[in-house]
Scaffold this motif. Sequence first.
Motif, mmCIF file in Angstrom:
data_model
loop_
_atom_site.group_PDB
_atom_site.id
_atom_site.type_symbol
_atom_site.label_atom_id
_atom_site.label_comp_id
_atom_site.label_asym_id
_atom_site.label_seq_id
_atom_site.Cartn_x
_atom_site.Cartn_y
_atom_site.Cartn_z
ATOM 1 N N LEU A 109 0.819 -1.211 0.000
ATOM 2 C CA LEU A 109 0.000 0.000 0.000
ATOM 3 C C LEU A 109 0.852 1.260 0.000
ATOM 4 O O LEU A 109 0.344 2.355 -0.198
ATOM 5 C CB LEU A 109 -0.926 0.015 1.219
ATOM 6 N N ARG A 110 2.140 1.088 0.241
ATOM 7 C CA ARG A 110 3.060 2.225 0.267
ATOM 8 C C ARG A 110 4.375 1.748 -0.323
ATOM 9 O O ARG A 110 4.793 0.619 -0.111
ATOM 10 C CB ARG A 110 3.270 2.689 1.696
ATOM 11 N N SER A 111 5.048 2.632 -1.032
ATOM 12 C CA SER A 111 6.351 2.268 -1.593
ATOM 13 C C SER A 111 7.441 2.509 -0.558
ATOM 14 O O SER A 111 7.242 3.220 0.423
ATOM 15 C CB SER A 111 6.636 3.076 -2.853
ATOM 16 N N ASN A 112 8.579 1.932 -0.797
ATOM 17 C CA ASN A 112 9.703 2.073 0.122
ATOM 18 C C ASN A 112 10.496 3.344 -0.143
ATOM 19 O O ASN A 112 11.445 3.637 0.548
ATOM 20 C CB ASN A 112 10.617 0.855 0.014
ATOM 21 N N CYS A 113 10.113 4.097 -1.146
ATOM 22 C CA CYS A 113 10.828 5.322 -1.494
ATOM 23 C C CYS A 113 10.301 6.486 -0.673
ATOM 24 O O CYS A 113 9.102 6.617 -0.461
ATOM 25 C CB CYS A 113 10.651 5.654 -2.970
ATOM 26 N N SER A 114 11.207 7.337 -0.251
ATOM 27 C CA SER A 114 10.779 8.534 0.463
ATOM 28 C C SER A 114 10.270 9.545 -0.542
ATOM 29 O O SER A 114 10.652 9.515 -1.707
ATOM 30 C CB SER A 114 11.932 9.120 1.275
#
Length: 76
Positions: A48-53
């Motif tokens: 649900l969320r990427s690991n990229c800031s």
Amino acid sequence: MREWRGRSHDVLVLDDGFSWQGTHYRSLSAIARKITGTAWSGPLFFGLRSNCSPTRPPAKASAPVTRLMEADDGAG
């Protein structure tokens, strides 16, 4: 739904949390921890969320500094 090590894991979203394998959990992270045995971000684990800031806006370029240098004429 998340596949982990060859097994499919279905999570039901409830008004007050989540249900996985018939057990109520307050967070996706708690479920991810049960599945993997390690600390995980639930939203990251379930995609649900990427690991990229988030991308920062580009820094403002400063005005170029022009510096006049006097030629050394050897006199001195």
